[in-house]
Structure formats: C-alpha cells, structure tokens
Design a protein around this motif. Structure first.
Motif, short mmCIF file in Angstrom:
data_model
loop_
_atom_site.label_atom_id
_atom_site.label_comp_id
_atom_site.label_asym_id
_atom_site.label_seq_id
_atom_site.Cartn_x
_atom_site.Cartn_y
_atom_site.Cartn_z
N VAL A 26 0.87 -1.19 0.00
CA VAL A 26 0.00 0.00 0.00
C VAL A 26 0.90 1.23 0.00
CG1 VAL A 26 -1.66 1.39 1.32
CG2 VAL A 26 -1.96 -1.07 1.17
N VAL A 27 0.58 2.18 -0.87
CA VAL A 27 1.19 3.50 -0.81
C VAL A 27 0.25 4.34 0.05
CG1 VAL A 27 1.87 5.56 -2.08
CG2 VAL A 27 2.23 3.29 -3.09
N ASN A 28 0.76 4.85 1.15
CA ASN A 28 0.01 5.71 2.06
C ASN A 28 0.48 7.14 1.83
OD1 ASN A 28 -1.32 3.72 4.25
ND2 ASN A 28 0.67 2.91 3.63
N VAL A 29 -0.36 7.98 1.27
CA VAL A 29 0.00 9.38 1.06
C VAL A 29 -0.35 10.12 2.35
CG1 VAL A 29 -0.35 11.45 -0.34
CG2 VAL A 29 -0.46 9.16 -1.41
N LEU A 30 0.69 10.57 3.04
CA LEU A 30 0.49 11.21 4.34
C LEU A 30 0.02 12.65 4.21
CD1 LEU A 30 3.61 9.92 6.32
CD2 LEU A 30 1.33 8.89 6.13
N ALA A 31 -0.73 13.09 5.22
CA ALA A 31 -1.20 14.47 5.30
C ALA A 31 -0.13 15.34 5.95
CB ALA A 31 -2.49 14.54 6.10
N ALA A 32 -0.23 16.64 5.76
CA ALA A 32 0.76 17.58 6.28
C ALA A 32 0.93 17.49 7.79
CB ALA A 32 0.40 19.01 5.87
N ALA B 138 -4.57 9.37 1.07
CA ALA B 138 -4.83 8.39 0.01
C ALA B 138 -4.19 7.07 0.38
CB ALA B 138 -4.29 8.88 -1.33
N TRP B 139 -4.89 6.00 -0.01
CA TRP B 139 -4.35 4.64 0.09
C TRP B 139 -4.40 4.04 -1.29
CZ3 TRP B 139 -8.56 4.43 4.16
CH2 TRP B 139 -8.08 4.82 5.41
N ILE B 140 -3.27 3.59 -1.78
CA ILE B 140 -3.20 2.97 -3.10
C ILE B 140 -2.67 1.56 -2.91
CG2 ILE B 140 -2.28 3.13 -5.44
CD1 ILE B 140 -1.72 6.17 -4.72
N GLU B 141 -3.53 0.58 -3.11
CA GLU B 141 -3.13 -0.82 -2.99
C GLU B 141 -2.62 -1.27 -4.35
OE1 GLU B 141 -5.97 -3.43 -1.07
OE2 GLU B 141 -6.93 -1.67 -0.17
N ALA B 142 -1.52 -2.02 -4.35
CA ALA B 142 -0.93 -2.45 -5.61
C ALA B 142 -0.19 -3.77 -5.46
CB ALA B 142 0.03 -1.37 -6.14
N ASP B 143 0.02 -4.42 -6.59
CA ASP B 143 0.82 -5.63 -6.70
C ASP B 143 2.11 -5.28 -7.42
OD1 ASP B 143 -1.31 -7.31 -5.70
OD2 ASP B 143 -2.26 -7.10 -7.66
N VAL B 144 3.23 -5.84 -6.96
CA VAL B 144 4.49 -5.64 -7.66
C VAL B 144 4.34 -6.28 -9.05
CG1 VAL B 144 6.95 -6.16 -7.72
CG2 VAL B 144 5.85 -5.59 -5.54
N ASP B 145 4.53 -5.50 -10.10
CA ASP B 145 4.35 -5.99 -11.47
C ASP B 145 5.67 -6.15 -12.20
OD1 ASP B 145 3.42 -5.32 -14.58
OD2 ASP B 145 1.93 -6.45 -13.42
N HIS B 146 6.53 -5.14 -12.08
CA HIS B 146 7.86 -5.16 -12.71
C HIS B 146 8.86 -4.50 -11.77
CE1 HIS B 146 5.32 -5.38 -16.34
NE2 HIS B 146 6.34 -5.98 -16.90
N ILE B 147 10.10 -4.96 -11.83
CA ILE B 147 11.21 -4.33 -11.11
C ILE B 147 12.34 -4.17 -12.12
CG2 ILE B 147 12.86 -4.49 -9.22
CD1 ILE B 147 10.82 -6.34 -7.80
N LEU B 148 12.78 -2.93 -12.28
CA LEU B 148 13.82 -2.61 -13.26
C LEU B 148 15.04 -2.03 -12.55
CD1 LEU B 148 11.40 -0.74 -15.68
CD2 LEU B 148 12.20 -3.10 -15.92
N PRO B 149 16.24 -2.21 -13.13
CA PRO B 149 17.42 -1.57 -12.54
C PRO B 149 17.37 -0.07 -12.73
CG PRO B 149 18.00 -2.66 -14.59
CD PRO B 149 16.56 -2.99 -14.33
#
Length: 138
Positions: A49-55, A92-103
């Motif tokens: 989850v990406v948690n977008v923090l408030a000020a 904001a909460w953004i739930e995601a799955d790891v799809d690709h990892i690049l160098p």
C-alpha cells in the motif's frame, strides 16, 4: 509511505520518489534504494500500500523512516484488502501488486499495478524538500 506484511508482521518505509505511471492500466512507480533493508521484505510480500500522508503526519513519517525497531509501535493502522497496512490519517491509500522491477542505478524502479484506490481524507499532503518538511501554499 510504502507498507506491506512480511512473515506475518507489518513492514514500512519512507519513499523518496513516487509517481503515477499510467491510467490505463493503472500503474504507479517508486524507486527504493538498493541499500534499503525494508524493500526486500516488501518485494517478497508482492503486494503493498502507498500511504499518502497528510501535512499533519510528520510524526508518522519520522516513525516509518527510522531504521530498526518496531516502526508500527505508535502508528495507528488497519489492514487493507491486500493485507498491507493502511496508515490512519492518510489522504490516500493505493493498494498495488508488484508488477515489474527494473534496474535504476543505485535504486530499483518498481512498477506496481493498482488494485484499489481510496481517498479517505481531504487535506494537504506532507512534503519533504531540501531536508525539511514543507507544505503547499496556494
């Protein structure tokens, strides 16, 4: 803040660079340092989850940004649909799955496929710029 559950325990890290990558399909991206000790556990979890923090959440950012110890000891959170921690008070909460990892030099570039998005709070975001917390004036 990027959060996940690894071996039954919550893990989290402050994220230096995060961006929306694509709307269709919905992708996001962030770039953890190769030296991160938390990123390998989030990578192994496969979901996050990406948690977008408030000020007003500087204390949460400090807790999640420190090394070692229980980063979640004084942080209020609940599991998202994918099981990763949703930090209370986030804008904001953004739930995601790891799809690709690049160098990416001394970082990895992580592309996550968004599975859920929620905007629970209307507040200014927490920013960190030139070594200090900052706000948006407008």
């Amino acid at each position: 803040m990027i959060t996940a559950v690894h071996d039954g325990a919550p893990v989290g890290m402050a994220c230096q660079s995060f961006t929306s990558l694509s709307l269709e399909p919905a992708y996001i991206s962030f770039a953890p340092a190769l030296t991160s000790t938390t990123w390998p556990r989030i990578r192994a979890a496969g979901t996050f989850v990406v948690n977008v923090l408030a000020a007003d959440q500087q204390d949460v950012c400090r807790a999640m940004g420190r090394s070692g110890g229980d980063k979640f000891a004084d942080v209020d959170w609940a599991p998202a649909r994918n099981g990763a921690p949703r930090l209370a008070g986030s804008i904001a909460w953004i739930e995601a799955d790891v799809d690709h990892i690049l160098p990416g030099g001394d970082h990895e570039i992580v592309i996550g496929r968004v599975s859920e998005l929620e905007l629970p709070r209307d507040a200014a975001p927490l920013l960190f710029y030139k070594g200090a917390y900052a706000g948006i004036s407008g």
